[in-house]
Write a protein that holds these residues in place. Structure first.
Motif, mmCIF file in Angstrom:
data_model
loop_
_atom_site.group_PDB
_atom_site.id
_atom_site.type_symbol
_atom_site.label_atom_id
_atom_site.label_comp_id
_atom_site.label_asym_id
_atom_site.label_seq_id
_atom_site.Cartn_x
_atom_site.Cartn_y
_atom_site.Cartn_z
ATOM 1 N N ASP A 1 -24.572 2.798 3.103
ATOM 2 C CA ASP A 1 -25.551 2.758 2.029
ATOM 3 C C ASP A 1 -24.853 2.429 0.742
ATOM 4 O O ASP A 1 -25.366 1.907 -0.199
ATOM 5 N N LEU A 2 -23.993 3.537 0.439
ATOM 6 C CA LEU A 2 -23.449 3.484 -1.022
ATOM 7 C C LEU A 2 -22.691 2.430 -1.404
ATOM 8 O O LEU A 2 -22.672 1.806 -2.301
ATOM 9 N N LEU A 3 -22.017 1.788 -0.209
ATOM 10 C CA LEU A 3 -21.301 0.629 -0.419
ATOM 11 C C LEU A 3 -22.179 -0.484 -0.756
ATOM 12 O O LEU A 3 -21.781 -1.274 -1.925
ATOM 13 N N THR A 4 -23.133 -0.608 -0.278
ATOM 14 C CA THR A 4 -24.148 -1.724 -0.479
ATOM 15 C C THR A 4 -24.914 -1.598 -1.931
ATOM 16 O O THR A 4 -25.008 -2.448 -2.763
ATOM 17 N N VAL A 5 -25.020 -0.229 -2.213
ATOM 18 C CA VAL A 5 -25.269 -0.035 -3.823
ATOM 19 C C VAL A 5 -24.377 -0.554 -4.754
ATOM 20 O O VAL A 5 -24.612 -1.468 -5.635
ATOM 21 N N ARG A 6 -23.127 -0.145 -4.330
ATOM 22 C CA ARG A 6 -22.132 -0.669 -5.363
ATOM 23 C C ARG A 6 -21.876 -2.212 -5.275
ATOM 24 O O ARG A 6 -21.459 -2.594 -6.544
ATOM 25 N N GLN A 7 -22.092 -2.594 -4.382
ATOM 26 C CA GLN A 7 -21.856 -4.173 -4.205
ATOM 27 C C GLN A 7 -23.122 -4.923 -4.893
ATOM 28 O O GLN A 7 -23.427 -5.906 -4.900
ATOM 29 N N GLY A 8 -24.069 -4.063 -5.480
ATOM 30 C CA GLY A 8 -25.378 -4.601 -5.849
ATOM 31 C C GLY A 8 -26.313 -5.591 -4.866
ATOM 32 O O GLY A 8 -27.150 -6.039 -5.189
ATOM 33 N N ARG A 9 -26.110 -4.856 -3.576
ATOM 34 C CA ARG A 9 -26.913 -5.333 -2.345
ATOM 35 C C ARG A 9 -28.098 -4.639 -1.996
ATOM 36 O O ARG A 9 -28.824 -4.779 -1.237
ATOM 37 N N SER A 10 -28.310 -3.328 -2.559
ATOM 38 C CA SER A 10 -29.155 -2.247 -2.490
ATOM 39 C C SER A 10 -29.489 -2.007 -3.864
ATOM 40 O O SER A 10 -28.861 -1.947 -4.720
ATOM 41 N N PRO A 11 -30.673 -1.351 -3.950
ATOM 42 C CA PRO A 11 -31.292 -1.194 -5.355
ATOM 43 C C PRO A 11 -30.435 0.043 -5.834
ATOM 44 O O PRO A 11 -29.865 0.954 -5.060
ATOM 45 N N GLY A 12 -30.033 0.189 -7.181
ATOM 46 C CA GLY A 12 -29.234 1.237 -7.780
ATOM 47 C C GLY A 12 -29.715 2.543 -7.483
ATOM 48 O O GLY A 12 -28.926 3.432 -7.361
ATOM 49 N N TRP A 13 -30.968 3.038 -7.602
ATOM 50 C CA TRP A 13 -31.670 4.263 -7.068
ATOM 51 C C TRP A 13 -31.343 4.558 -5.848
ATOM 52 O O TRP A 13 -31.565 5.769 -5.573
ATOM 53 N N TYR A 14 -31.188 3.685 -4.678
ATOM 54 C CA TYR A 14 -31.098 4.106 -3.477
ATOM 55 C C TYR A 14 -29.839 4.907 -3.214
ATOM 56 O O TYR A 14 -30.116 5.784 -2.344
ATOM 57 N N GLY A 15 -29.030 4.522 -3.766
ATOM 58 C CA GLY A 15 -27.690 5.613 -3.630
ATOM 59 C C GLY A 15 -27.973 6.939 -3.962
ATOM 60 O O GLY A 15 -27.843 8.059 -3.107
ATOM 61 N N ALA A 16 -28.754 7.185 -5.164
ATOM 62 C CA ALA A 16 -29.064 8.680 -5.610
ATOM 63 C C ALA A 16 -29.816 9.362 -4.487
ATOM 64 O O ALA A 16 -29.949 10.491 -4.360
ATOM 65 N N LEU A 17 -30.843 8.546 -4.106
ATOM 66 C CA LEU A 17 -32.106 9.019 -3.126
ATOM 67 C C LEU A 17 -31.127 9.313 -1.690
ATOM 68 O O LEU A 17 -31.378 10.434 -1.269
ATOM 69 N N ARG A 18 -30.407 8.468 -1.195
ATOM 70 C CA ARG A 18 -29.698 8.786 -0.057
ATOM 71 C C ARG A 18 -28.734 9.998 -0.112
ATOM 72 O O ARG A 18 -28.572 10.777 1.000
ATOM 73 N N LEU A 19 -28.138 10.233 -1.212
ATOM 74 C CA LEU A 19 -27.159 11.310 -1.526
ATOM 75 C C LEU A 19 -28.034 12.699 -1.295
ATOM 76 O O LEU A 19 -27.361 13.470 -0.787
ATOM 77 N N GLN A 20 -29.134 12.680 -1.965
ATOM 78 C CA GLN A 20 -30.101 13.831 -1.922
ATOM 79 C C GLN A 20 -30.513 14.120 -0.613
ATOM 80 O O GLN A 20 -30.176 15.236 -0.112
ATOM 81 N N LEU A 21 -31.021 13.128 0.176
ATOM 82 C CA LEU A 21 -31.646 13.167 1.269
ATOM 83 C C LEU A 21 -30.911 13.464 2.385
ATOM 84 O O LEU A 21 -30.866 14.341 3.230
ATOM 85 N N THR A 22 -29.442 12.848 2.422
ATOM 86 C CA THR A 22 -28.591 12.955 3.541
ATOM 87 C C THR A 22 -27.769 14.196 3.278
ATOM 88 O O THR A 22 -27.510 14.830 4.345
ATOM 89 N N GLY A 23 -27.465 14.662 1.975
ATOM 90 C CA GLY A 23 -27.068 16.056 1.778
ATOM 91 C C GLY A 23 -28.067 16.961 2.479
ATOM 92 O O GLY A 23 -27.427 18.079 3.232
ATOM 93 N N ALA A 24 -29.208 17.009 2.504
ATOM 94 C CA ALA A 24 -30.079 18.079 2.966
ATOM 95 C C ALA A 24 -30.017 17.700 4.543
ATOM 96 O O ALA A 24 -30.175 18.953 5.383
ATOM 97 N N VAL A 25 -30.127 16.686 4.798
ATOM 98 C CA VAL A 25 -30.258 16.399 6.478
ATOM 99 C C VAL A 25 -28.831 16.960 6.984
ATOM 100 O O VAL A 25 -28.838 17.755 8.254
ATOM 101 N N ALA A 26 -27.772 16.573 6.389
ATOM 102 C CA ALA A 26 -26.514 17.231 6.897
ATOM 103 C C ALA A 26 -26.492 18.434 7.105
ATOM 104 O O ALA A 26 -26.009 19.243 8.166
ATOM 105 N N GLY A 27 -27.058 19.304 5.961
ATOM 106 C CA GLY A 27 -27.110 20.770 5.911
ATOM 107 C C GLY A 27 -27.851 21.252 7.216
ATOM 108 O O GLY A 27 -27.364 22.340 7.849
ATOM 109 N N CYS A 28 -29.040 20.675 7.349
ATOM 110 C CA CYS A 28 -29.752 21.219 8.208
ATOM 111 C C CYS A 28 -29.212 20.953 9.708
ATOM 112 O O CYS A 28 -29.214 21.799 10.415
#
Length: 146
Positions: A111-138
């Motif tokens: 997902d972060l790769l697709t954001v860097r490539q401009g193929r996903s919204p810029g905000w998506y990476g920040a959201l995914r980092l937060q949520l995946t961090g929480a999910v991975a921790g759980c």
């Protein structure tokens, strides 16, 4: 990039974090060895992780079909999380949780790769980092205390 490209839309932020609630509830229930009558939290956590992993792959599918021409590799990448989730459900509980954890982190990298490539919204990476961090921790918490 402007602030509108990187600012996470409030509905996505709130709903995304609402989706983390079952991860937290069942991970802490696992860690604290809480049991509901006839139910153990670990299989519920695994089933939810598999469902959300499939959903997250579907997000990439939705982004992929908007591209012209449609990128077959991106479509394939969007299906992999659902296949991994299904495989996780066929594993012993700890192996399934670990497989989901690894898959969430792998999907985050994609997902972060697709954001860097401009193929996903810029905000998506920040959201995914937060949520995946929480999910991975759980998931890690559940694995440590299971």
């Amino acid at each position: 990039m402007t602030d509108t490209d990187t600012a996470i839309p409030r509905p996505a932020l709130l709903l995304g974090w609402a989706g983390v609630i079952p991860f937290a509830v069942f991970a802490f229930a696992t860690a604290l060895e809480l049991r509901l009558p006839g139910l153990r939290p670990e299989p519920i956590l695994l089933a939810y992780a598999a469902a959300i992993l499939s959903f997250m792959g579907g997000a990439q599918w939705g982004l992929a079909i908007r591209e012209t021409p449609v990128d077959g590799q991106r479509l394939a990448a969007s299906v992999i999380p659902a296949l991994v989730a299904w495989a996780a459900l066929l594993q012993p509980r700890d192996a399934g949780l670990l497989l989901c954890l690894v898959a969430f982190l792998g999907l985050l990298a994609y997902d972060l790769l697709t954001v860097r490539q401009g193929r996903s919204p810029g905000w998506y990476g920040a959201l995914r980092l937060q949520l995946t961090g929480a999910v991975a921790g759980c998931l890690a918490l559940a694995l440590l205390f299971d």
